[in-house]
Scaffold this active site. Structure first.
Site, PDB file in Angstrom:
ATOM      1  N   LYS A   1      35.938  21.757  -4.187  1.00  4.26           N
ATOM      2  CA  LYS A   1      37.283  22.281  -3.850  1.00  4.26           C
ATOM      3  C   LYS A   1      38.258  21.943  -4.977  1.00  4.26           C
ATOM      4  O   LYS A   1      37.878  21.978  -6.140  1.00  4.26           O
ATOM      5  CB  LYS A   1      37.748  21.731  -2.500  1.00  4.26           C
ATOM      6  CG  LYS A   1      36.669  21.832  -1.424  1.00  4.26           C
ATOM      7  CD  LYS A   1      37.173  21.570  -0.052  1.00  4.26           C
ATOM      8  CE  LYS A   1      36.008  21.534   0.913  1.00  4.26           C
ATOM      9  NZ  LYS A   1      36.404  21.685   2.295  1.00  4.26           N
ATOM     10  N   HIS A  59      34.587  31.436   1.269  1.00  2.00           N
ATOM     11  CA  HIS A  59      34.796  30.146   1.940  1.00  2.00           C
ATOM     12  C   HIS A  59      35.980  30.289   2.909  1.00  2.00           C
ATOM     13  O   HIS A  59      36.950  31.000   2.613  1.00  2.00           O
ATOM     14  CB  HIS A  59      35.073  29.047   0.906  1.00  2.00           C
ATOM     15  CG  HIS A  59      35.032  27.677   1.501  1.00  2.00           C
ATOM     16  ND1 HIS A  59      36.090  27.147   2.203  1.00  2.00           N
ATOM     17  CD2 HIS A  59      34.056  26.743   1.529  1.00  2.00           C
ATOM     18  CE1 HIS A  59      35.758  25.941   2.628  1.00  2.00           C
ATOM     19  NE2 HIS A  59      34.532  25.667   2.237  1.00  2.00           N
ATOM     20  N   GLY A  80      35.593  19.595   7.016  1.00  2.00           N
ATOM     21  CA  GLY A  80      36.569  18.559   6.679  1.00  2.00           C
ATOM     22  C   GLY A  80      37.137  17.831   7.883  1.00  2.00           C
ATOM     23  O   GLY A  80      38.145  17.135   7.787  1.00  2.00           O
ATOM     24  N   SER A  87      30.996  19.018   7.467  1.00  2.00           N
ATOM     25  CA  SER A  87      30.877  17.570   7.669  1.00  2.00           C
ATOM     26  C   SER A  87      29.436  17.078   7.627  1.00  2.00           C
ATOM     27  O   SER A  87      29.066  16.155   8.361  1.00  2.00           O
ATOM     28  CB  SER A  87      31.568  17.141   8.968  1.00  2.00           C
ATOM     29  OG  SER A  87      32.946  17.472   8.914  1.00  2.00           O
TER      30      SER A  87
HETATM   31  C1  PEP Z   1      32.956  22.846   2.728  1.00  2.00           C
HETATM   32  O1  PEP Z   1      34.043  22.759   2.192  1.00  2.00           O
HETATM   33  O2  PEP Z   1      32.247  23.845   2.503  1.00  2.00           O
HETATM   34  C2  PEP Z   1      32.547  21.767   3.624  1.00  2.00           C
HETATM   35  C3  PEP Z   1      31.462  21.927   4.349  1.00  2.00           C
HETATM   36  O3  PEP Z   1      33.323  20.644   3.636  1.00  2.00           O
HETATM   37  P1  PEP Z   1      32.991  19.257   4.396  1.00  2.00           P
HETATM   38  O4  PEP Z   1      31.579  18.897   4.070  1.00  2.00           O
HETATM   39  O5  PEP Z   1      33.975  18.290   3.824  1.00  2.00           O
HETATM   40  O6  PEP Z   1      33.171  19.517   5.846  1.00  2.00           O
END
Ligand code: PEP
Length: 257
Positions: free
Chosen positions: A15, A99, A177, A217
């Site tokens: 990101k 995304h 997230g 996550s």
């Molecule tokens: C993502 O941004 O694609 C993502 C899965 O983030 P996180 O693993 O932090 O949930």
């Protein structure tokens, strides 16, 4: 995972994180941990400004570099944008498309996702196409309807021979997230559903060759269980990909026999 028919891909999505200095520090810490991943391909998707440095830093390793988005035109008056050809030219291999943060904050629609997927494939990049439902949509019971619409839009006009290069990431928005993860059964159900949609459009041979990741996550504690599901072929990882040891633990989970 089903290693017989398709590649397992563990991809980090950084990101808007890490300066150039921090990118170098990550590579220094991460490369010694990377003991030749046996089964899975490792990808790091990093901000545009650090792509070339990342490609240099991981040149002699098994890590491929990806971008986090791209435009759908190859050149033109699109201030601030980057084309798939520009990415390919510097050695980028993958690009995340659609995304949920791009859909939510930057007006990405299923129509622009489709244009970007076709442009990325045309340029020789491998798109990682993100699809996923919000909590409200899940509670309304329309998850698979929505996912089906997103997948069919993304693949509109994509010929079967290009499907070898396509990767999907099922990313429930409520799990990104937030520290909340889909259960392995929920992840399996949707990843299997995506494969069924691909099978209906392209046939069984194509469907079984497409890598479908789970994202939301994923961490060293839940990775093995999620990756043990037959249709979950890897992970798209945000937070945990920023830490060399955590990212490596997830790769190790994917490498377990
Ligand atoms: C993502 O941004 O694609 C993502 C899965 O983030 P996180 O693993 O932090 O949930």
């Amino acid at each position: 995972m089903n290693r017989r028919y398709r590649k397992t891909i563990i991809a980090g999505n950084w990101k808007m994180n890490k300066t150039l200095t921090e990118t170098k520090a990550f590579a220094e810490a991460f490369k010694p941990l990377l003991n030749r991943p046996k089964w899975c391909e490792v990808v790091l998707c990093v901000p545009y400004v650090n792509l070339q440095a990342a490609i240099r830093l991981f040149k002699d390793s098994k890590v491929s570099i990806g971008a986090e988005s791209c435009h759908y035109e190859s050149t033109g008056a699109f201030t601030g944008e980057v084309s798939p050809e520009m990415l390919k030219d510097i050695g980028v291999k993958y690009v995340i498309i659609g995304h949920s943060e791009r859909r939510q904050y930057y007006n990405e629609t299923d129509v622009t996702v489709n244009k970007k997927v076709k442009a990325a494939l045309e340029a020789g990049l491998q798109p990682i196409i993100c699809v996923g439902e919000s909590l409200e949509q899940r509670e309304m019971g329309v998850t698979m309807d929505l996912i089906s619409y997103q997948v069919r839009c993304a693949l509109s006009g994509v010929p079967a021979e290009k499907m070898r290069k396509v990767v999907f990431a099922y990313e429930p928005i409520w799990a990104i997230g937030t520290g909340k993860t889909a259960t392995s059964a929920e992840a399996q159900e949707v990843c299997e559903g995506i494969r069924t949609i691909i099978r209906k459009k392209y046939g069984a041979r194509v469907a079984r060759s497409v890598t479908i990741q789970y994202g939301g996550s994923m961490n060293p504690k839940n990775a093995f269980e999620l990756l043990s599901q037959p249709d979950v072929d890897g992970g798209l990882i945000g937070g945990a990909s920023l830490k060399p040891d955590q990212f490596m633990d997830i790769i190790n989970a994917a490498n377990q026999e």
